[in-house]
Enzyme design. Sequence first.
Site, PDB file in Angstrom:
ATOM      1  N   LYS A  69      25.406  47.644  41.246  1.00  0.00           N
ATOM      2  CA  LYS A  69      25.486  46.180  41.314  1.00  0.00           C
ATOM      3  C   LYS A  69      24.329  45.631  40.499  1.00  0.00           C
ATOM      4  CE  LYS A  69      26.816  42.906  44.820  1.00  0.00           C
ATOM      5  NZ  LYS A  69      27.795  42.252  43.975  1.00  0.00           N
ATOM      6  N   GLU A 105      39.805  45.701  40.576  1.00  0.00           N
ATOM      7  CA  GLU A 105      39.294  44.736  41.556  1.00  0.00           C
ATOM      8  C   GLU A 105      39.325  43.351  40.925  1.00  0.00           C
ATOM      9  OE1 GLU A 105      35.159  45.463  42.485  1.00  0.00           O
ATOM     10  OE2 GLU A 105      34.679  46.001  40.435  1.00  0.00           O
ATOM     11  N   ARG A 131      22.875  50.038  49.582  1.00  0.00           N
ATOM     12  CA  ARG A 131      23.556  49.925  48.280  1.00  0.00           C
ATOM     13  C   ARG A 131      22.588  49.448  47.196  1.00  0.00           C
ATOM     14  NH1 ARG A 131      29.017  46.464  47.873  1.00  0.00           N
ATOM     15  NH2 ARG A 131      27.537  44.748  48.000  1.00  0.00           N
TER      16      ARG A 131
HETATM   17  N1  PXG Z   1      33.580  43.673  43.541  1.00  0.00           N
HETATM   18  C1  PXG Z   1      32.603  43.109  42.801  1.00  0.00           C
HETATM   19  C2  PXG Z   1      32.609  43.324  41.343  1.00  0.00           C
HETATM   20  C3  PXG Z   1      31.614  42.336  43.427  1.00  0.00           C
HETATM   21  O1  PXG Z   1      30.651  41.797  42.683  1.00  0.00           O
HETATM   22  C4  PXG Z   1      32.692  42.761  45.550  1.00  0.00           C
HETATM   23  C5  PXG Z   1      33.631  43.516  44.874  1.00  0.00           C
HETATM   24  C6  PXG Z   1      32.755  42.672  47.036  1.00  0.00           C
HETATM   25  O2  PXG Z   1      31.723  43.468  47.615  1.00  0.00           O
HETATM   26  P1  PXG Z   1      31.095  43.102  49.019  1.00  0.00           P
HETATM   27  O3  PXG Z   1      30.148  44.209  49.276  1.00  0.00           O
HETATM   28  O4  PXG Z   1      30.427  41.788  48.871  1.00  0.00           O
HETATM   29  O5  PXG Z   1      32.203  43.069  49.997  1.00  0.00           O
HETATM   30  C7  PXG Z   1      31.672  42.123  44.814  1.00  0.00           C
HETATM   31  C8  PXG Z   1      30.701  41.237  45.522  1.00  0.00           C
HETATM   32  C9  PXG Z   1      30.668  35.817  43.715  1.00  0.00           C
HETATM   33  C10 PXG Z   1      29.838  37.027  43.821  1.00  0.00           C
HETATM   34  O6  PXG Z   1      30.099  34.723  43.517  1.00  0.00           O
HETATM   35  C11 PXG Z   1      30.311  38.249  44.312  1.00  0.00           C
HETATM   36  C12 PXG Z   1      29.464  39.349  44.338  1.00  0.00           C
HETATM   37  C13 PXG Z   1      28.221  39.179  43.887  1.00  0.00           C
HETATM   38  C14 PXG Z   1      27.797  37.995  43.423  1.00  0.00           C
HETATM   39  C15 PXG Z   1      28.570  36.901  43.392  1.00  0.00           C
HETATM   40  O7  PXG Z   1      31.878  35.917  43.828  1.00  0.00           O
HETATM   41  N2  PXG Z   1      29.717  40.648  44.735  1.00  0.00           N
END
Ligand code: PXG
Length: 289
Positions: free
Chosen positions: A150, A183, A50
Amino acid sequence: MKIYINGKFYAKDSAKISVFDHGLLYGDGVFEGIRSYNRRVFKLNEHIDRLFESAQSIMLKIPLTKERLIKAVLETLKANKLDNAYIRLVVTRGVGDLGLDPRKCDQGSTVIIIADKIALYPEKLYRAGLVIVTVPTVRNLPEALNPQIKSLNYLNNILAKIEAGNAGCDEAIMLDSLGYVAECTGDNIFVVKNGHLYTPPQCMGTLRGITRDAILEIARKNKIAAHEHVITRHEVYISDECFLTGTAAEVIPVVKVDGRVIGQGKPGKLTLSLMKKFKELTAINGVKY
Ligand code: PXG
């Protein structure tokens, strides 16, 4: 703590990047949040893939091959002697001038790996469930800045997080530009209705979460009907159960949305069972170090 920057390890206080790095000046860069459990990195290849996809989309060259980068992550974990860690992998555009043209960042990108501990929500919220709210800030339009990228540019999500806090809530539901549920600020969302699982499709302005995909994989294996389908706020309000997924949050129940009590107002049965199955998956799966 030892922090990896461009192939070298630095102590926390001396781990620094230039003020001319476009990651700082413009949020020009990409990142991943990864977790390790019991000296195994969960879904490491998926996170690396990713990261490279995000980089490809913004024409950012990662100066390491996938194999070298995986090695660097594992070396950082070993150097920090962490059995269970949250790993932040950041690739910035690198040092340029004060203009935003990335072609002027001619020394190439900066790769940073930080391994530390993290608890996104207090432990008691995993038992009690989250109280969340729909916020005014709409998720970035895919045709403007696709949420699949991301990127280091998280203001869209941060604004939503501020709005959730202002409303006295733990987390925010972000809608897409059509008004469908997209989301949360750093998590994907699921609802349960009549034993079926629903989560918005990734084309609707949501990140294709790796935890989300792990839950869909668990559902398939356990013959739980799971659908990637558009969800309205109404469907969230009338759901039997609701939960969020993310690397940092893992799987966390939601018990109230916009003042509406979800189901019995406590973590649902299927949610609790998926939390358990997810824990089991993280215990046996992953790249060893
Ligand atoms: N949606 C968004 C916008 C994200 O940033 C997820 C979904 C979940 O994706 P994963 O692959 O982790 O299951 C994310 C995850 C935080 C934080 O502190 C979260 C994310 C990145 C940085 C910080 O909550 N990404």
